[in-house]
Design an enzyme around this catalytic site. Structure first.
Site, short mmCIF file in Angstrom:
data_model
loop_
_atom_site.label_atom_id
_atom_site.label_comp_id
_atom_site.label_asym_id
_atom_site.label_seq_id
_atom_site.Cartn_x
_atom_site.Cartn_y
_atom_site.Cartn_z
N ASP A 39 -10.32 2.30 19.31
CA ASP A 39 -9.04 2.65 19.92
C ASP A 39 -8.87 3.48 21.46
O ASP A 39 -8.25 3.54 21.84
CB ASP A 39 -8.52 4.04 19.22
CG ASP A 39 -9.89 5.70 19.23
OD1 ASP A 39 -10.87 4.46 20.18
OD2 ASP A 39 -9.70 6.25 18.66
N GLU A 41 -10.69 4.41 23.23
CA GLU A 41 -11.51 5.94 23.95
C GLU A 41 -12.98 5.60 24.39
O GLU A 41 -13.37 4.92 23.80
CB GLU A 41 -12.23 7.38 22.41
CG GLU A 41 -10.31 7.83 21.63
CD GLU A 41 -10.80 9.23 20.91
OE1 GLU A 41 -11.24 8.61 20.44
OE2 GLU A 41 -9.67 8.89 21.00
N ARG A 98 -5.56 11.25 47.88
CA ARG A 98 -3.49 11.76 48.52
C ARG A 98 -3.75 12.22 48.19
O ARG A 98 -2.45 12.75 49.08
CB ARG A 98 -4.03 9.67 48.67
CG ARG A 98 -4.53 8.97 49.77
CD ARG A 98 -4.42 7.92 50.25
NE ARG A 98 -4.09 6.73 48.74
CZ ARG A 98 -4.04 5.89 48.88
NH1 ARG A 98 -3.11 5.50 49.46
NH2 ARG A 98 -3.77 4.42 47.60
N ASP A 171 -2.36 4.90 61.77
CA ASP A 171 -1.46 6.60 61.18
C ASP A 171 -2.29 7.29 62.08
O ASP A 171 -3.50 7.56 62.38
CB ASP A 171 -1.06 6.35 59.93
CG ASP A 171 -1.94 6.83 59.15
OD1 ASP A 171 -3.65 7.25 59.84
OD2 ASP A 171 -2.25 6.78 57.90
N LYS A 194 3.01 5.50 62.32
CA LYS A 194 4.03 5.24 61.06
C LYS A 194 4.73 6.00 60.75
O LYS A 194 4.54 7.46 60.12
CB LYS A 194 2.02 4.44 60.51
CG LYS A 194 2.41 3.92 58.66
CD LYS A 194 1.19 3.96 58.27
CE LYS A 194 0.63 4.89 57.18
NZ LYS A 194 -0.13 5.15 56.44
N ASP A 220 -10.01 2.98 59.22
CA ASP A 220 -9.22 3.59 58.36
C ASP A 220 -10.34 4.39 57.21
O ASP A 220 -11.30 3.58 57.39
CB ASP A 220 -7.55 2.97 58.08
CG ASP A 220 -6.64 4.24 57.60
OD1 ASP A 220 -7.44 5.22 57.74
OD2 ASP A 220 -5.46 3.58 57.34
C1 R5P Z 1 -3.26 6.89 54.79
O1 R5P Z 1 -2.74 8.23 54.89
C2 R5P Z 1 -4.90 6.28 54.79
O2 R5P Z 1 -5.59 7.01 55.28
C3 R5P Z 1 -4.20 5.01 54.64
O3 R5P Z 1 -3.84 4.80 55.85
C4 R5P Z 1 -3.41 4.61 53.29
O4 R5P Z 1 -3.98 5.27 52.07
C5 R5P Z 1 -3.98 2.99 53.47
O5 R5P Z 1 -2.83 2.84 51.83
P1 R5P Z 1 -2.52 1.86 51.93
O6 R5P Z 1 -3.27 0.76 52.43
O7 R5P Z 1 -1.29 1.20 50.68
O8 R5P Z 1 -1.30 1.10 53.37
#
Ligand code: R5P
Length: 320
Positions: A39, A41, A98, A171, A194, A220
């Site tokens: 199911d 689970e 996030r 960003d 960004k 990142d």
């Molecule tokens: C943003 O705050 C994170 O550091 C990443 O830049 C972001 O979450 C990446 O997400 P995506 O690849 O969907 O743009």
């Protein structure tokens, strides 16, 4: 030593990483059945004795975030009911990170709920890597060892000895991380402004710093849809940058992220194995570096009640 033997258990999120950790620790992985009932689970059974022992459950909450989170919770519950001495959740990629604040009305703080769930299940401590927001540590009232992939990723680029290096944060949120890499690698820093238009759509409004004629390292914490970092790569190239390298700790790579990364003109995309990455068809462009030795070292230090931050002393010289 307060606890008994060190044992490593894993769910289905990243068994290869769990095995790499066990190889480094010189121990076999404690077998566990982690399956599904008809199911849907999740069905879990730890197949060896754990009474009194020091158990580390290795489980990223990705690629299948909900199932993998539930597997982790059920494994922890099983271990506590089997009288494990201490249970540490080793979560190389911490999903739902996030959503770490209530930024509009009637939304959850998902990262806090996940922290509550882990503690309620019986986790005594957490080891994780490059949390999306370091403050998430404060969502727990138990010890959290927050590791950084910087030594692994930075060493790769140090060996390349890239000339005229400009480290670029895709960003503002990743500026601190990028500044740490710039210090470690001896490059300059630029920051991209960004704007997120939708979950899978971002736009570069400006580049703060002069990237023309420079070799670029875009760094990142994660690549999810790939929108942020590929738009950043294209903007740098449009502004006259030379080679563009991309690096991130966590390769979530959902939707068409792979295709976007292939098409953005980057020379190389470097990730770690906090999340398993399928390289079929993109072997030439992608490099995946293992975070296993770092996690094994942290686990060994936690088990022997030795400093984890000592692992990062050399790194902190270049971090801020
Ligand atoms: C943003 O705050 C994170 O550091 C990443 O830049 C972001 O979450 C990446 O997400 P995506 O690849 O969907 O743009």
């Amino acid at each position: 030593m307060i606890y008994g033997n060190l044992q490593v258990v894993a769910g289905n999120a990243n068994p290869r990483l769990a095995d790499a950790i066990c190889r480094d620790l010189g121990i076999p992985r404690t077998p566990a059945k982690v399956d599904k009932f008809p199911d849907g689970e999740i069905d879990v059974r730890v197949e060896d004795h754990v009474r009194g022992n020091d158990i580390f459950v290795v489980q990223s909450t990705c690629p299948d975030v909900n199932d993998h989170l539930m597997e982790l919770l059920l494994l922890v519950d099983a271990l506590r009911r089997a009288s494990a001495g201490r249970v540490t959740a080793v979560i190389p990629y911490f999903g739902y990170a996030r959503k770490d604040r209530k930024d509009e009305g009637r939304v959850p703080i998902s990262a806090k709920l996940v922290a509550n769930l882990l503690v309620t299940a019986g986790v005594h401590r957490v080891i994780t890597v490059d949390l999306h927001a370091a403050q998430i540590q404060g969502f727990f009232d138990i010890p959290v060892d927050h590791l950084y992939a910087a030594p692994v990723l930075a060493e790769h680029f140090r060996q390349k000895a890239i000339s005229d290096l400009m480290v670029v944060a895709p960003d503002v949120g990743s500026a601190k991380m990028a500044r740490g890499y710039a210090k470690r690698l001896g490059g300059d820093l630029a920051i991209i402004n960004k704007r997120r238009i939708a979950a899978d759509h971002t736009e570069v409004t400006e580049i703060i710093g002069e990237v023309a004629g420079r070799n670029i390292l875009l760094i990142d914490d994660m690549i999810s849809t790939g929108g942020s970092i590929t738009e950043a790569a294209k903007a740098c190239r449009k502004a006259g940058a030379k080679d563009v390298y991309i690096a991130a700790t966590h390769g979530v790579l959902c939707g068409s992220a792979r295709e976007k990364l292939e098409a953005c003109g980057a020379k190389e995309v470097v990730l770690t194995d906090t999340i398993p990455v399928d390289l079929a068809g993109v072997e030439g462009l992608f490099r995946v570096l293992s975070i296993g030795p770092l996690l094994a070292a942290a686990i060994d230090r936690v088990h022997h009640e030795r400093s984890v931050s000592a692992l990062f002393v050399r790194r902190e010289e270049g971090m801020s």
